[in-house]
Design an enzyme around this catalytic site. Structure first.
Site, PDB file in Angstrom:
ATOM      1  N   THR A  37       0.834  -1.190   0.000  1.00  0.00           N
ATOM      2  CA  THR A  37       0.000   0.000   0.000  1.00  0.00           C
ATOM      3  C   THR A  37       0.875   1.248   0.000  1.00  0.00           C
ATOM      4  O   THR A  37       2.019   1.213   0.434  1.00  0.00           O
ATOM      5  CB  THR A  37      -0.912   0.040   1.240  1.00  0.00           C
ATOM      6  OG1 THR A  37      -0.104   0.077   2.411  1.00  0.00           O
ATOM      7  CG2 THR A  37      -1.833  -1.176   1.287  1.00  0.00           C
ATOM      8  N   GLY A  52      -0.881  -7.014   7.696  1.00  0.00           N
ATOM      9  CA  GLY A  52      -0.841  -5.778   8.468  1.00  0.00           C
ATOM     10  C   GLY A  52      -1.659  -5.946   9.723  1.00  0.00           C
ATOM     11  O   GLY A  52      -1.850  -7.063  10.203  1.00  0.00           O
ATOM     12  N   ASP A  64      -5.194  -4.366  12.188  1.00  0.00           N
ATOM     13  CA  ASP A  64      -6.650  -4.280  12.073  1.00  0.00           C
ATOM     14  C   ASP A  64      -7.094  -3.282  11.006  1.00  0.00           C
ATOM     15  O   ASP A  64      -8.084  -3.510  10.315  1.00  0.00           O
ATOM     16  CB  ASP A  64      -7.260  -3.898  13.426  1.00  0.00           C
ATOM     17  CG  ASP A  64      -7.112  -5.011  14.455  1.00  0.00           C
ATOM     18  OD1 ASP A  64      -7.200  -6.194  14.072  1.00  0.00           O
ATOM     19  OD2 ASP A  64      -6.917  -4.692  15.641  1.00  0.00           O
ATOM     20  N   GLY A  80      -1.571  -4.269  17.374  1.00  0.00           N
ATOM     21  CA  GLY A  80      -2.661  -4.863  18.146  1.00  0.00           C
ATOM     22  C   GLY A  80      -3.155  -6.161  17.534  1.00  0.00           C
ATOM     23  O   GLY A  80      -3.168  -7.202  18.165  1.00  0.00           O
TER      24      GLY A  80
END
Length: 182
Positions: free
Chosen positions: A48, A73, A75, A103
């Protein structure tokens, strides 16, 4: 218990958040790409370029026949890839997750290993699991646009204080889990 079925994947497309905090950003991509290549030798690899780009990459992958679109990646990347897959014309491919975010709460809730090799083994096994998807519509995000904005979500949807906390965490300068405490 959620039923799990198996499927072999032939057209794999990996959407990569090159800025993922947990994996060290761009410097860590070579070993990740090598690991993905061992599991899926013909996988297409698309990094990206910024916020929102994963939606377009995933939609394009889905519309060009990918049968597995993997979000590499955290969330946020998973959310964008899910939105791309779900808004594509035609049949939606399977959403795969290689968690590299600080996370990765959604991957954790699905018991997807944080270890790359173990997570790739889960993907390569072809085991499928259905998940719920929500859709939310809100006032236009762009004042120049009269159209309401719609988005899908696969983990949680938040507004107000929850959205503000997410915004602050995404702007933090301290990488990893320590950034949540500060």
């Amino acid at each position: 218990m959620i039923p799990v079925t198996g499927q072999a994947f032939e057209r794999v497309h990996v959407i990569v958040n090159a800025r993922s905090r947990r994996r060290g950003g761009a410097a860590a991509l070579a070993p990740l790409r090598e690991a993905v290549g061992r599991a899926f030798p013909d996988a297409v690899w698309s990094p990206t370029s910024g916020a929102g780009h994963a939606v377009a990459l995933a939609r394009d992958a889905a519309e060009n026949g990918a049968d597995l679109v993997v979000a590499l990646g955290g969330d946020g990347t998973v959310n964008e890839v899910a939105n791309g897959v779900l808004t594509a014309a035609g049949t939606a491919p399977v959403l795969g997750i290689l968690p590299t975010g600080s996370g990765s709460d959604f991957a954790r809730s699905l018991a997807i290993p944080r270890d790359t090799a173990a997570a790739l083994a889960v993907l390569a096994s072809g085991r499928l699991r259905r998940i719920d998807v929500g859709e939310i519509w809100c006032a236009p995000l762009d004042p120049a646009s009269p159209a309401p904005a719609g988005r899908f979500f696969v983990n949680v949807a938040g507004c107000g204080a929850s959205a503000r906390v997410t915004e602050r965490v995404n702007r933090r300068r301290i990488p990893g889990r320590l950034g949540y405490a500060v």
